[in-house]
Design an enzyme around this catalytic site. Structure first.
Site, PDB file in Angstrom:
ATOM      1  N   GLY A  91       0.816  -1.195   0.000  1.00  0.00           N
ATOM      2  CA  GLY A  91       0.000   0.000   0.000  1.00  0.00           C
ATOM      3  C   GLY A  91       0.854   1.252   0.000  1.00  0.00           C
ATOM      4  N   THR A  95       8.069   5.960  -2.265  1.00  0.00           N
ATOM      5  CA  THR A  95       8.956   6.151  -1.133  1.00  0.00           C
ATOM      6  C   THR A  95      10.383   5.900  -1.572  1.00  0.00           C
ATOM      7  OG1 THR A  95       9.277   5.656   1.229  1.00  0.00           O
ATOM      8  CG2 THR A  95       8.903   3.785  -0.244  1.00  0.00           C
ATOM      9  N   TYR A  96      11.304   6.354  -0.762  1.00  0.00           N
ATOM     10  CA  TYR A  96      12.739   6.187  -1.036  1.00  0.00           C
ATOM     11  C   TYR A  96      13.337   5.220  -0.037  1.00  0.00           C
ATOM     12  CZ  TYR A  96      17.744   7.156  -0.760  1.00  0.00           C
ATOM     13  OH  TYR A  96      19.117   7.019  -0.707  1.00  0.00           O
ATOM     14  N   GLY A 167       4.484   0.708   4.977  1.00  0.00           N
ATOM     15  CA  GLY A 167       3.831   0.217   3.764  1.00  0.00           C
ATOM     16  C   GLY A 167       3.734  -1.291   3.843  1.00  0.00           C
ATOM     17  N   GLY A 178       6.747  -3.595   5.212  1.00  0.00           N
ATOM     18  CA  GLY A 178       6.851  -3.250   6.620  1.00  0.00           C
ATOM     19  C   GLY A 178       7.120  -1.788   6.868  1.00  0.00           C
ATOM     20  N   CYS A 196       5.311   9.748  -0.368  1.00  0.00           N
ATOM     21  CA  CYS A 196       3.954   9.348   0.040  1.00  0.00           C
ATOM     22  C   CYS A 196       2.893  10.323  -0.446  1.00  0.00           C
ATOM     23  CB  CYS A 196       3.871   9.173   1.554  1.00  0.00           C
ATOM     24  SG  CYS A 196       5.006   7.919   2.178  1.00  0.00           S
TER      25      CYS A 196
END
Length: 241
Positions: A91, A95-96, A167, A178, A196
């Protein structure tokens, strides 16, 4: 709405799922390629669902990369050629991941843990906040955005930055993906995305907050707080080659 009004009311979480068997605990040295981690997570999650392997928490670092969650808006990938971009079934949005950021992948069987995804995510939040508290960092969660946030009053009354991301994906009631916590990554690397999908807030790290912490110190805190929230752990008997 002020930051204080947005703060999610959180009931104390105390040793969720205490009847679960010990979770195996793995720490990988060096940088783990994202495709290799994804392959290993999916295989382990399938084995857990089939009753062929115990649950696992896997701590690691990745080389610099971006991942895209299931709610991604492609406009939020600002520099698509900067780092590899991986589509993932977790979900969330972009993101990095990179060196200096601790990633913790949690492969847990919710069939034995109440079959409640919201309670699981609340447990992840509590795990992160408890870990940060060991380093005197006050992490908070918000109703309108995912992750764990730190207020920055020195920059303004309602300024705050994200220090940890969440996530997850659940398949056959087994979780994978996680959390990630920023220890001392290159925060400029986040500028290639809208993290995000949130433009009005930034990102921070232990180092950015003026705190010095080693990755092993963080790992010790992560383990003790995981056990407080999710139950006991065991060192993994044999990690894959």
């Amino acid at each position: 709405m002020t930051v204080s009004e947005q703060t999610k009311a959180r009931a104390p979480v105390a040793r969720l799922y205490t009847d679960a068997a010990p979770v195996e605990w793995r720490i990988s040295e060096g940088l783990v390629a994202y495709p290799d981690a994804l392959t290993e997570m999916e295989a382990r999650a399938a084995a857990i669902a089939a009753g062929e392997a115990p649950e696992l928490v896997w701590l690691l670092e990745h080389p610099p990369l971006y991942t895209a969650g299931t709610s991604t808006d492609t406009k939020d990938l600002l520099t698509p050629d900067r780092f590899p971009v991986y589509e993932t079934g977790r979900g969330g949005q972009y993101t990095y991941h990179g060196p200096g950021q601790r990633v913790a992948y949690a492969m847990l069987n919710l069939k034995t843990r109440g079959q409640d995804v919201r309670a699981f995510v609340a447990g992840l939040e509590d795990w992160i906040i408890g870990t940060l508290d060991q380093f005197h960092i006050k992490g908070e969660v918000r109703d309108d955005r995912v992750g764990v946030w730190v207020r920055r009053p020195e920059r303004g009354p309602d300024v705050e930055d994200k220090i940890a991301a969440i996530g997850v994906r659940v398949r056959r009631w087994v979780t994978f993906h996680g959390i990630s916590i920023n220890v001392d990554p290159d925060l400029e690397h986040f500028s290639g995305i809208v993290p995000c999908g949130i433009q009005q807030h930034g990102v921070t790290s232990f180092e950015d907050l003026g705190l010095t912490a080693s990755m092993p110190d963080l790992d010790i805190a992560l383990r003790s707080e995981f056990e407080r929230v999710f139950g006991p752990t065991d060192d993994e008997i044999e990690a894959p080659a």
